[in-house]
Design a protein around this motif. Structure first.
Motif, short mmCIF file in Angstrom:
data_model
loop_
_atom_site.label_atom_id
_atom_site.label_comp_id
_atom_site.label_asym_id
_atom_site.label_seq_id
_atom_site.Cartn_x
_atom_site.Cartn_y
_atom_site.Cartn_z
N GLY A 56 0.82 -1.22 0.00
CA GLY A 56 0.00 0.00 0.00
C GLY A 56 0.85 1.25 0.00
O GLY A 56 0.39 2.33 -0.37
N HIS A 57 2.11 1.14 0.43
CA HIS A 57 2.99 2.31 0.52
C HIS A 57 4.42 1.85 0.27
O HIS A 57 4.72 0.66 0.40
CB HIS A 57 2.87 2.93 1.92
CG HIS A 57 3.12 1.93 3.01
ND1 HIS A 57 4.37 1.65 3.48
CD2 HIS A 57 2.27 1.09 3.66
CE1 HIS A 57 4.28 0.70 4.40
NE2 HIS A 57 3.03 0.34 4.52
N PRO A 58 5.32 2.78 -0.10
CA PRO A 58 6.70 2.37 -0.38
C PRO A 58 7.36 1.75 0.86
O PRO A 58 7.15 2.25 1.98
CB PRO A 58 7.40 3.67 -0.75
CG PRO A 58 6.32 4.66 -1.00
CD PRO A 58 5.11 4.20 -0.26
N HIS B 4 9.20 -2.91 -5.90
CA HIS B 4 9.81 -2.04 -4.89
C HIS B 4 10.99 -1.32 -5.53
O HIS B 4 11.68 -1.88 -6.37
CB HIS B 4 10.31 -2.87 -3.70
CG HIS B 4 9.24 -3.73 -3.11
ND1 HIS B 4 8.29 -3.23 -2.26
CD2 HIS B 4 8.96 -5.03 -3.28
CE1 HIS B 4 7.46 -4.21 -1.91
NE2 HIS B 4 7.85 -5.31 -2.52
#
Ligand code: NAP
Ligand code: ZN
Length: 368
Positions: free
Chosen positions: A123-125, A163
Motif C-alpha cells: 500500500g505504501h513504499p 519495490h
C-alpha cells in the motif's frame, strides 16, 4: 521528463580498493551475498572482504545465491542476517547475487513481510537497508537499476518485485570478467544489448533516457566483432563491456524493459534457459514488429551497432546465442500468457496485437 539514478557509481580498475572509504561509509555490519563459486574465484569477494576487515566493518558471507534467486533463498539469508544485526547488504556477482542483495535488504527492514509476499504490491513504499553492488558479469546492469527480479517457485513466477531498490554504491571493475567463460560474457552482453534496444523501443523513451542507450549501443557495436569471434574476448575489452552493461542498466532504470524480457521469464522458469539468451531469442522479432511504429528508431539502433539491415541484426544474435527449440504446447502457453501481460505490452512503442505476439514467438522459438 525526469532523470533519477541515485546510485553513486564508480567504474575503474581496482575499483573496490580505490573506493574503500565509500564502501566503509555505508555501514558498520555487512551481509555479503554471492553465488556459490564465482565471487571467490574471480577475486571480487576477497577485494571486498579485505576492505571491510581493514576498516573494522564486521561482515557475514552468504554464498548460496542461485541463478534466478528464489524467495526461499532470500528468506534463509534474511533469517541468518537478522541474528547478526547487519545494517547494509553487499551483492557481489551477476544479476542474481545483486538482485538477491536488494530483496534481502528489503526483507531486513520489513520483518513482517515474508519473501513469498515480495511480489505483492504494498500500500505504501517500503524502506530497505542500503545496498552495495559489485557486478561480475557484463549484462544485467542491476547495479544501476531499481528493480530485483525474483523467482517464486511455489507459484511458478519469475518477475521483478514492485519495490524501488537502487543501490547506494556500485563498484564496477572489468577485471572480474577474467574468470568468465566466453559464452557467459556473450550471454550477458546480449542481455545488455536487449536492455538498450528495449529502452529505445519503448513508449517511455525520451531525451533523457536516450543519452544512455545511444552511447551504450555505440560501445556495444565496438565490442561486437570480439563477441562474434571464435577466440576469447581480450582483457582490454572487459572495462568497455562492463561500462556498456552499467549504461544499459541506467537505460532501463528510466524506461523498464518490454516484451523480450517479459517473454524471457517463462523460458527461464520452465526451460531453465539463462537470462541473456532467453531475452535474446525474442529481440530481433520484437525489433522487426516495432519497425511498424518507430522505423526511424530501428534504423538508429542498427546504425549505432554498425549494422545495415534487420536481417544482419537477426543473424548476429543467432550467431551469438544460437536458436532454441520448444514444444508447440509450451510456445502456445507462453504466447497466451504474454497476450494478457499488460505491464509489458503497454510499454511497446505502438499497439502490439495478439497476432504480433504470435509472430514474435513463431520467429523466435523453433517448435520441435
Ligand atoms: P547470474 O545468474 O548472476 O550468474 C550466472 C552464472 O555466472 C552463475 O553460475 C555465476 O556463478 C556465474 N558468474 C558470475 N560472475 C562470474 C564471473 N566473473 N566469472 C565466472 N562465472 C561468473 O547471471 P546474470 O546474467 O548476471 O544475472 C541474471 C539474473 O539477473 C536473472 O535473474 C535476471 O532476471 C536478472 N536481471 C536483473 C536485472 C535488474 O535490473 N535487476 C536486469 C536484468 C536481469 P556463481 O553462482 O558461482 O556466482
Ligand atoms: Zn535483462
Amino acid at each position: 521528463m525526469r532523470f533519477f539514478v541515485p546510485t553513486d557509481i564508480y567504474i575503474e580498475n581496482d575499483c573496490v580498493k580505490n573506493h574503500a572509504k565509500n564502501l566503509l561509509a555505508v555501514g558498520k555490519c555487512a551481509l555479503v551475498m554471492t553465488g556459490r563459486h564465482s565471487a571467490a574465484a574471480n577475486g571480487s569477494l576477497k577485494d571486498v572482504t579485505a576492505v571491510l576487515a581493514a576498516g573494522k566493518v564486521s561482515f557475514l558471507v552468504f554464498n548460496e545465491v542461485e541463478e534466478n534467486p528464489s524467495t526461499d533463498t532470500l528468506r534463509k539469508a534474511a533469517s541468518i542476517a537478522r541474528k547478526f544485526k547487519v545494517d547494509f547488504v553487499i551483492g557481489i556477482g551477476g544479476g542474481s547475487a545483486i538482485d538477491a542483495a536488494k530483496a534481502v535488504a528489503l526483507l531486513l527492514s520489513n520483518p513482517d513481510v515474508d519473501a513469498d509476499d515480495l511480489h505483492k504490491v504494498p500500500g505504501h513504499p517500503l524502506e530497505h537497508l542500503p545496498v552495495v553492488a559489485v557486478p561480475t558479469t557484463c549484462g544485467t546492469g542491476s547495479e544501476a537499476t531499481l528493480v530485483a527480479i525474483i523467482t517464486n517457485h511455489k507459484i511458478n513466477l519469475k518477475k521483478s518485485i514492485p519495490h524501488v531498490i537502487f543501490p547506494t554504491l556500485a563498484l564496477v571493475d572489468g577485471k572480474y570478467l577474467a574468470s568468465a567463460k566466453k559464452q557467459l560474457i556473450v550471454n550477458t552482453a546480449v542481455d545488455a544489448l536487449a536492455h538498450m534496444v528495449e529502452s529505445i523501443l519503448n513508449v517511455k523513451s525520451n531525451a533523457f533516457n536516450r543519452m544512455f542507450p545511444e552511447y551504450g549501443l555505440k560501445l556495444w557495436g565496438e565490442c561486437k566483432d570480439a563477441l562474434l569471434a571464435d577466440s576469447d574476448v581480450e582483457a582490454s575489452l572487459y572495462e568497455k563491456l562492463m561500462l556498456t552493461s552499467t549504461i544499459a542498466g541506467m537505460s532501463i532504470a528510466h524506461t523498464s524493459t518490454t516484451l523480450p524480457h517479459g517473454m524471457s521469464y517463462d523460458l527461464t522458469l520452465h526451460a531453465n534457459v539463462p537470462h541473456g539468451p532467453a531475452v535474446g531469442y525474442f529481440l530481433a522479432a520484437y525489433t522487426e514488429v516495432c519497425a511498424k511504429f518507430v522505423p526511424q528508431d530501428v534504423d538508429k539502433i542498427l546504425e549505432l551497432l554498425g549494422l545495415k539491415t534487420l536481417d544482419e541484426f537477426t543473424a548476429m544474435i543467432q550467431k551469438l546465442i544460437g536458436t532454441y527449440t520448444v514444444t508447440r504446447e509450451m510456445r502456445d502457453n507462453f504466447a497466451a500468457a504474454m497476450k494478457v501481460n499488460r505491464s509489458k505490452l503497454d510499454l511497446a512503442p505502438g499497439p502490439i496485437t495478439a497476432e504480433d505476439v504470435d509472430y514474435i514467438y513463431e520467429k523466435s522459438l523453433i517448435v520441435g
